[in-house]
Design a protein around this motif. Structure first.
Motif, PDB file in Angstrom:
ATOM      1  N   GLN A  57      19.773 -12.828   7.373  1.00 55.49           N
ATOM      2  CA  GLN A  57      18.569 -13.610   7.103  1.00 55.49           C
ATOM      3  C   GLN A  57      18.940 -15.001   6.611  1.00 55.49           C
ATOM      4  O   GLN A  57      19.876 -15.165   5.835  1.00 55.49           O
ATOM      5  N   ARG A  58      18.186 -15.989   7.074  1.00 57.42           N
ATOM      6  CA  ARG A  58      18.400 -17.379   6.656  1.00 57.42           C
ATOM      7  C   ARG A  58      17.673 -17.633   5.341  1.00 57.42           C
ATOM      8  O   ARG A  58      16.521 -17.284   5.175  1.00 57.42           O
ATOM      9  N   TRP A  59      18.403 -18.251   4.429  1.00 59.84           N
ATOM     10  CA  TRP A  59      17.869 -18.629   3.123  1.00 59.84           C
ATOM     11  C   TRP A  59      17.940 -20.139   2.971  1.00 59.84           C
ATOM     12  O   TRP A  59      18.752 -20.800   3.617  1.00 59.84           O
ATOM     13  N   HIS A  60      17.126 -20.660   2.087  1.00 61.95           N
ATOM     14  CA  HIS A  60      17.154 -22.069   1.713  1.00 61.95           C
ATOM     15  C   HIS A  60      17.316 -22.119   0.196  1.00 61.95           C
ATOM     16  O   HIS A  60      16.466 -21.603  -0.532  1.00 61.95           O
ATOM     17  N   LEU A  61      18.424 -22.718  -0.253  1.00 57.93           N
ATOM     18  CA  LEU A  61      18.705 -22.816  -1.679  1.00 57.93           C
ATOM     19  C   LEU A  61      18.568 -24.268  -2.120  1.00 57.93           C
ATOM     20  O   LEU A  61      19.105 -25.173  -1.474  1.00 57.93           O
ATOM     21  N   SER A 101      29.475 -24.463  12.213  1.00 55.70           N
ATOM     22  CA  SER A 101      28.676 -24.607  13.437  1.00 55.70           C
ATOM     23  C   SER A 101      28.426 -23.259  14.110  1.00 55.70           C
ATOM     24  O   SER A 101      27.484 -23.110  14.876  1.00 55.70           O
ATOM     25  N   ASN A 102      29.253 -22.280  13.806  1.00 60.12           N
ATOM     26  CA  ASN A 102      29.101 -20.935  14.361  1.00 60.12           C
ATOM     27  C   ASN A 102      28.635 -19.944  13.290  1.00 60.12           C
ATOM     28  O   ASN A 102      29.061 -18.792  13.259  1.00 60.12           O
ATOM     29  N   ALA A 103      27.741 -20.379  12.418  1.00 57.27           N
ATOM     30  CA  ALA A 103      27.300 -19.574  11.274  1.00 57.27           C
ATOM     31  C   ALA A 103      26.737 -18.214  11.694  1.00 57.27           C
ATOM     32  O   ALA A 103      27.037 -17.196  11.067  1.00 57.27           O
ATOM     33  N   ASN A 104      25.930 -18.171  12.752  1.00 54.30           N
ATOM     34  CA  ASN A 104      25.363 -16.888  13.181  1.00 54.30           C
ATOM     35  C   ASN A 104      26.460 -15.921  13.617  1.00 54.30           C
ATOM     36  O   ASN A 104      26.421 -14.735  13.286  1.00 54.30           O
TER      37      ASN A 104
END
Length: 124
Positions: A57-61, A101-104
């Motif tokens: 899951q993508r989070w924003h901190l 750049s390849n985080a996923n």
């Protein structure tokens, strides 16, 4: 069930069969970040033979050391990998989206490796 909770502008996400007896009692339900945080509604499920073993899951901190023109913290993206049962529902990896750049791909690899390690430990 995916359980999203918020307190003091910090969200947590957990997974379980139901809210009361499972998701709310897992370590992930208490895994909040120091800075203000929020997550997106998209969850990537990692599964093997139709059985989910992790979510990504993508989070924003909020980055308090990096402010926008109005003096508010800039939100930095991060992916969190959360392990699913058997065993505790807990975060097993974090991937900085901005610097990778390849985080996923990295998050998927972390989820898959964590699952492989968990399976190896259970078969000992």
């Amino acid at each position: 069930m995916v359980l999203v909770s918020e307190d003091d502008l910090r969200e947590t996400v957990s997974v379980g069969r139901n809210r009361a007896n499972h998701a709310a009692g897992e370590p992930a339900a208490e895994a909040w970040f120091g800075p203000f945080s929020s997550t997106t509604t998209t969850v990537e499920w990692r599964a093997l033979d139709g059985k989910p073993f992790a979510i990504i899951q993508r989070w924003h901190l909020a980055d308090n050391s990096d402010e926008d023109k109005d003096g508010r913290p800039v939100a930095k993206p991060m992916l969190a990998v959360t392990r699913l049962p058997p065993g505790a529902v807990c975060h097993v990896a974090y991937v900085d989206v901005k610097t990778n750049s390849n985080a996923n791909e990295l998050a998927r690899k972390a989820a898959d490796e964590s699952h492989a390690i968990s399976n190896a430990e259970r078969t000992r």
